[in-house]
Write a protein that holds these residues in place. Structure first.
Motif, PDB file in Angstrom:
ATOM      1  N   LYS A  17       0.848  -1.187   0.000  1.00 31.02           N
ATOM      2  CA  LYS A  17       0.000   0.000   0.000  1.00 31.02           C
ATOM      3  C   LYS A  17       0.887   1.240   0.000  1.00 31.02           C
ATOM      4  O   LYS A  17       2.111   1.159   0.054  1.00 31.02           O
ATOM      5  CB  LYS A  17      -0.926   0.011   1.226  1.00 31.02           C
ATOM      6  CG  LYS A  17      -0.211  -0.005   2.560  1.00 31.02           C
ATOM      7  CD  LYS A  17      -1.215  -0.047   3.714  1.00 31.02           C
ATOM      8  CE  LYS A  17      -0.487  -0.054   5.055  1.00 31.02           C
ATOM      9  NZ  LYS A  17      -1.456  -0.054   6.192  1.00 31.02           N
ATOM     10  N   GLY A  18       0.241   2.392  -0.069  1.00 31.47           N
ATOM     11  CA  GLY A  18       0.947   3.664   0.086  1.00 31.47           C
ATOM     12  C   GLY A  18       1.990   3.933  -0.983  1.00 31.47           C
ATOM     13  O   GLY A  18       1.815   3.605  -2.159  1.00 31.47           O
ATOM     14  N   LEU A  19       3.096   4.528  -0.566  1.00 27.10           N
ATOM     15  CA  LEU A  19       4.129   4.964  -1.493  1.00 27.10           C
ATOM     16  C   LEU A  19       4.842   3.797  -2.155  1.00 27.10           C
ATOM     17  O   LEU A  19       5.240   3.894  -3.320  1.00 27.10           O
ATOM     18  CB  LEU A  19       5.139   5.849  -0.759  1.00 27.10           C
ATOM     19  CG  LEU A  19       4.557   7.103  -0.104  1.00 27.10           C
ATOM     20  CD1 LEU A  19       5.656   7.891   0.593  1.00 27.10           C
ATOM     21  CD2 LEU A  19       3.838   7.973  -1.119  1.00 27.10           C
ATOM     22  N   THR A 192      -1.533   9.615   1.937  1.00 26.70           N
ATOM     23  CA  THR A 192      -1.464   8.187   2.239  1.00 26.70           C
ATOM     24  C   THR A 192      -2.152   7.919   3.580  1.00 26.70           C
ATOM     25  O   THR A 192      -2.461   8.850   4.335  1.00 26.70           O
ATOM     26  CB  THR A 192      -0.007   7.704   2.341  1.00 26.70           C
ATOM     27  OG1 THR A 192       0.637   8.404   3.429  1.00 26.70           O
ATOM     28  CG2 THR A 192       0.758   7.984   1.050  1.00 26.70           C
ATOM     29  N   ASP A 193      -2.345   6.645   3.883  1.00 23.11           N
ATOM     30  CA  ASP A 193      -2.932   6.274   5.176  1.00 23.11           C
ATOM     31  C   ASP A 193      -2.095   6.791   6.335  1.00 23.11           C
ATOM     32  O   ASP A 193      -2.631   7.157   7.387  1.00 23.11           O
ATOM     33  CB  ASP A 193      -3.067   4.751   5.270  1.00 23.11           C
ATOM     34  CG  ASP A 193      -4.111   4.192   4.314  1.00 23.11           C
ATOM     35  OD1 ASP A 193      -4.940   4.974   3.812  1.00 23.11           O
ATOM     36  OD2 ASP A 193      -4.085   2.967   4.069  1.00 23.11           O
ATOM     37  N   PRO A 229       0.176   9.874  -4.208  1.00 17.50           N
ATOM     38  CA  PRO A 229       1.186   8.818  -4.281  1.00 17.50           C
ATOM     39  C   PRO A 229       1.769   8.660  -5.685  1.00 17.50           C
ATOM     40  O   PRO A 229       2.959   8.370  -5.834  1.00 17.50           O
ATOM     41  CB  PRO A 229       0.407   7.570  -3.858  1.00 17.50           C
ATOM     42  CG  PRO A 229      -0.661   8.090  -2.943  1.00 17.50           C
ATOM     43  CD  PRO A 229      -1.067   9.405  -3.552  1.00 17.50           C
TER      44      PRO A 229
END
Length: 262
Positions: A17-19, A192-193, A229
């Motif tokens: 997830k994310g970057l 992002t989260d 992202p």
């Protein structure tokens, strides 16, 4: 521009997830043979399916807890065995908890050191023999804009992310003659989260809404908004590409112009 990534073997850590996930997606779009790693197998499988569907490229997965030295070594070895080579390493790990110096005991310092700095050292150590064998490799370390300017309430990240850039600069000198270019790409406020979680905690401590806190934060960004992202990932891919032939040892801050340091 041809980034020279077609058929290259790329390993991206913390990519469920994310970057990390966004970076893996952009590498796959450039035709690289991507391996993504994360300790959460369910999220990892979901990320694989989404990247496969978006790009038509089949991504490999490997379960990896970056706090575990043995798992790091095995994950890199597994990637090299599957692909026959390793051309690009992207190091990454989830951020440590927020807090001030008074909040942190030895346990928190040790955990942050292992997760955010030692994991980077171990990933690079495991990957270097394969990168050197190609006589041309790329390493991109994902860190934080705190490598340039400390962020209030994030003392653990401030200390160990700065260590990542010190490592980057040192290794760029030690391995430049071997054809390995290594850089740090450091996010500011990217949606992002992780940012949402930190914003929620700060808003609660300040007794304001998350929306109000984010509006205040965005007002400090010259571009007036958080980055995406995807915007961040494009920078990771360029620095990890073979179109980049002369930039090494640098820290690129992707923050919409927030950091004022020259």
């Amino acid at each position: 521009m041809d980034l020279g990534l077609q058929g290259k073997s790329v390993f991206v850590a913390a990519a469920s997830k994310g970057l990390g996930r966004a970076s893996a997606l952009e590498f796959a779009r450039e035709g690289a043979e991507v391996t993504i790693a994360s300790r959460d197998l369910e999220q990892l499988q979901q990320a694989k399916e989404e990247i496969d569907s978006a790009t038509g490229v089949t991504v490999d997965i490997v379960q990896l807890d970056v706090n575990d030295a043995t798992q790091i070594k095995e994950a890199i070895e597994q990637t090299i065995t599957r692909k026959g080579r390793l051309d690009v390493l992207v190091t990454n790990a989830g951020g440590p908890p927020g807090g001030t110096f008074a909040d942190m005991e030895d346990e928190q310092w040790q955990q942050a050191f292992e997760q955010n700095l030692l994991s980077t050292i171990r990933l690079i150590r495991a990957a270097l023999p394969a990168l050197q064998a190609n006589t041309s490799g790329r390493i991109v370390n994902i860190a934080s804009s705190s490598v340039k300017q400390p962020i209030d309430g994030l003392i653990l990240s401030n200390v160990f992310r700065a260590g990542i850039q010190a490592l980057t600069k040192t290794l760029s000198s030690e391995y430049g003659s071997k054809g390995i270019l290594i850089n740090t790409v450091a996010p500011g406020r990217i949606a992002t989260d992780r940012i949402i979680e930190l914003d929620s905690k700060r808003a609660q401590s300040q007794q304001i809404s998350v929306e109000e806190l984010q509006a205040q934060a965005n007002a400090q960004i010259p571009l007036g908004r958080m980055g995406t992202p995807e915007e961040f990932a494009r920078m990771v891919v360029f620095y990890g590409s073979f179109a980049n032939t002369y930039v090494t040892g640098q820290s690129l801050i992707v923050d919409g112009g927030t950091i004022k340091a020259i």
